[in-house]
Write an enzyme that holds these catalytic residues in place. Structure first.
Site, short mmCIF file in Angstrom:
data_model
loop_
_atom_site.label_atom_id
_atom_site.label_comp_id
_atom_site.label_asym_id
_atom_site.label_seq_id
_atom_site.Cartn_x
_atom_site.Cartn_y
_atom_site.Cartn_z
N CYS B 38 0.82 -1.22 0.00
CA CYS B 38 0.00 0.00 0.00
C CYS B 38 0.85 1.28 0.00
O CYS B 38 1.45 1.61 -1.00
CB CYS B 38 -0.99 -0.04 1.17
SG CYS B 38 -2.46 0.92 0.83
N HIS B 139 -3.59 -6.19 1.49
CA HIS B 139 -3.29 -6.67 2.84
C HIS B 139 -4.34 -7.75 3.09
O HIS B 139 -5.04 -8.14 2.18
CB HIS B 139 -3.30 -5.53 3.86
CG HIS B 139 -4.61 -4.88 4.08
ND1 HIS B 139 -4.97 -3.71 3.45
CD2 HIS B 139 -5.65 -5.22 4.85
CE1 HIS B 139 -6.19 -3.36 3.85
NE2 HIS B 139 -6.64 -4.26 4.68
#
Lengths: 438, 191
Positions: B38, B139
């Site tokens: 991210c 994630h």
């Protein structure tokens, strides 16, 4: 005139719902709000409005404040069922108002979703706002906790009513600076308790000072990032405390404020924080201390929130946990109990839970005290099983079941004490499944 | 390994990390393994352009860049499944994405999107890949959900350290496999 008809129509719908034996949740508010989003202005309210917001502890604190005021002989209108967004609060108002929008009560007490405080109180005059804590919660819906705090901070810049803040949460204490001209800010705190730690034990937020970016220093942590802190650079956090709980005794479920001992039915540190908030609020409205003491001693929540049951003579404790801190405080209660026990953890990923279940990795399963077996269930039964396995718990003592009925049956195959942790949409189904056995 | 975080923490981190830009570049060249998730994925690119149009410089390790989507309310959020190739073996990777940034100019993506968005809204590619770099928006958490990916990273690192082919001793992945089976069936059912 339009509002008159909206209220009339909602009264008729409400009557229909009542005949059908339904409460309607936030339905009335949803219809009325779609009709006229400015309808809040129409209500004629002549009594103080008290609101409670937080990530965790809203329902308990809200209901306890309402209960205390009722015990003091006041007429209270409150959203005790937890419908806490603008439509839920609107529903509560619609149910209790006259056709001209008049509301007869001594106090309105609302729990308000932390994202909706600025929306609800744009047009309703707030007398007291209680803020308990801000934790990481449903990132996929709420975004980072920081953006939520900034929105409330913005709202508070022009707010001058009573502001009751938890001084042991840096995310909350900072809001006392939002309006420097507000002289009605009251901080509460809780003295260090037996299981407080020098280092943070569970995931927390707010490691840096929001005013000068310096790393915040803690004297101790009670749980998560809640504890005695201050900024070594700008002294943020060093406030005058209005009410502090002392002599915390969780075994006997007592604590003191201003030298008065309070007995409760709760045994967790986070409940003490909620009660000090309640006591602070009651004190601002001059509620008699004896009435307060008695009300706090009798207050219970029978809705799966730290509910104690006996199922086939097996002691069972059920608690809701919808975010890491909620789960961590549940595990604290479990770990502070030295008897042997088994755990059921139910995890769903429905819309209201948030689709993202990665928050379970912020739960501290590292040192479970006398847990002999763990059963998992819910739509994410395997996810939580893997999480627990990764923490080092013996994989042979973990039993995942996608089917809740099977999970509960498996759980009650032994006579060992049960702890049950369930997230939002799984709580009531789990509770019902367990109650079927009694 | 490095992941994203809240804005305040992220900017404190970025300022600190930029001092070590050259060392990081060197390490990537030498084959040190990087798993970037991210915010870290974005930070290793050329820049990040925020909603107001401000350019936040990246570490410029790779040539891709990221732009925030102009509508603040829109984000790529949800369960995601991609198909990747690890040592020429195809495998599905499950995760959760939650990002406003749209990443452009990727020549070597990590995988093909089977469900979800990927590098941009409605993209069919996800992440950035080199044998020693996996940069991704997934994630979930990534490693526990995808044992094959964990094995790939461990194997790569051991091989680099000991300069020989390493065969990992199998672990009990029964929960992980049950979990993958359940979720892949559920996620890809309506696709």
């Amino acid at each position: 005139m339009k509002n008159f008809f909206i209220i009339l129509a909602m009264k008729i719908v409400y009557l229909g719902l009542k005949i059908l034996g339904k409460n309607g949740g936030n339905l009335l508010g949803k219809i009325a709000y779609d009709w006229n989003p400015n309808i809040f202005r129409y209500f004629k309210i002549n009594c103080p409005i008290i609101a409670v917001t937080a990530t965790n502890g809203k329902t308990m604190t809200n209901n306890a404040i309402g209960y205390v005021f009722q015990e003091a002989g006041k007429k209270v209108i409150s959203n005790t069922e937890g419908n806490n967004m603008e439509t839920g609060i609107l529903s509560t108002l619609l149910k209790h108002c006259s056709l001209t929008g008049k509301i007869k009560a001594d106090y309105l007490v609302f729990e308000v979703d932390e994202g909706y405080v600025p929306v609800v109180f744009k047009d309703l005059k707030l007398d007291t706002l209680v803020i308990l804590d801000f934790f990481r919660d449903q990132l996929d819906r709420n975004g980072e906790v920081e953006s939520l705090i900034l929105r409330i901070n913005e709202f508070l810049k022009t707010y001058s009513g009573n502001l009751i803040l938890n001084n042991d949460d840096p995310n909350v204490a900072r809001l006392g600076h939002a309006n420097p001209n507000n002289s009605n800010v009251y901080y509460f705190s809780v003295e260090k308790y037996e299981h407080a730690t020098e280092k943070i034990k569970e995931a927390g937020e707010g490691k840096f000072c929001p005013f000068c970016n310096t790393r915040i220093e803690y004297e101790y942590y009670q749980y998560s990032h809640i504890g005695k802190f201050h900024c070594p650079n700008c002294n943020f956090g060093n406030n005058d405390i209005y009410k502090i709980a002392t002599n915390i005794d969780l075994k006997n479920r007592t604590f003191q404020v201003d030298g008065i001992t309070y007995q409760t039915k709760f045994n967790s540190i986070y409940n003490i924080y909620n009660f000090v908030a309640v006591i602070t609020c009651a004190s601002l409205y001059q509620i008699d201390t004896q009435i307060l003491q008695k009300a706090i001693a009798n207050f219970v929540l029978n809705n799966g929130r730290l509910e104690e049951l006996s199922i086939q003579n097996i002691p069972t404790i059920i608690n809701l946990a919808k975010n890491p801190t909620g789960a961590n405080v549940s595990l604290r209660i479990l770990n502070e109990d030295d008897t042997e026990k088994e755990l059921l953890f139910v995890l769903n990923d429905n819309m209201a839970d948030g689709f993202d279940v990665s928050w379970i990795w912020d739960i501290n399963f590292d040192t479970l005290n006398h847990v002999s077996r763990i059963v998992t269930s819910g739509t994410r039964a395997y996810d939580i099983a893997i999480r627990i396995k990764t923490a080092g718990f013996d994989v042979h003592k973990i039993e995942p079941y996608l089917d809740l009925n099977e999970a509960v049956k498996a759980l009650y195959q032994t006579n060992i004490k049960k702890y049950v942790i369930a997230n939002y949409t799984s709580l009531q189904p789990t509770r019902n499944e367990i109650l079927k056995l009694s | 390994m490095q992941v994203g975080g809240a804005d305040q923490e992220q900017s404190i981190l970025a300022k600190d990390l930029i001092q070590y830009k050259d060392n990081i570049k060197e390490a990537v060249k030498e084959g040190v393994f990087f798993l970037l998730i991210c915010g870290a994925y974005q930070l290793f690119g050329k820049y990040y352009k925020d909603v107001e149009g401000n350019i936040i410089p990246g570490l410029e390790i790779f040539d891709y860049y990221t732009e925030a989507i102009l509508d603040r309310k829109k984000r790529c959020i949800g369960n995601i499944v991609i198909e990747v190739s690890l040592n020429d073996i195809k495998t599905k990777i499950i995760g959760f994405e939650n990002h406003g940034g749209q990443t452009f100019d990727i020549d070597t993506p990590f995988g093909d999107v089977l469900l979800g968005n990927g590098n941009k809204f409605g993209d069919n590619k996800e992440g950035f890949f080199l044998p020693n770099v996996i940069a991704t928006y997934l994630h979930g958490p990534l490693l526990s959900k995808n044992p094959e990916l964990s094995d790939y990273i461990i194997q790569y690192c051991l091989k680099r350290k000991y300069q020989e082919e390493i065969i990992l001793e199998p672990l009990d992945d029964s929960f992980e496999n049950l979990c993958r089976k359940q979720l892949i069936e559920r996620f890809l059912k309506n696709n």
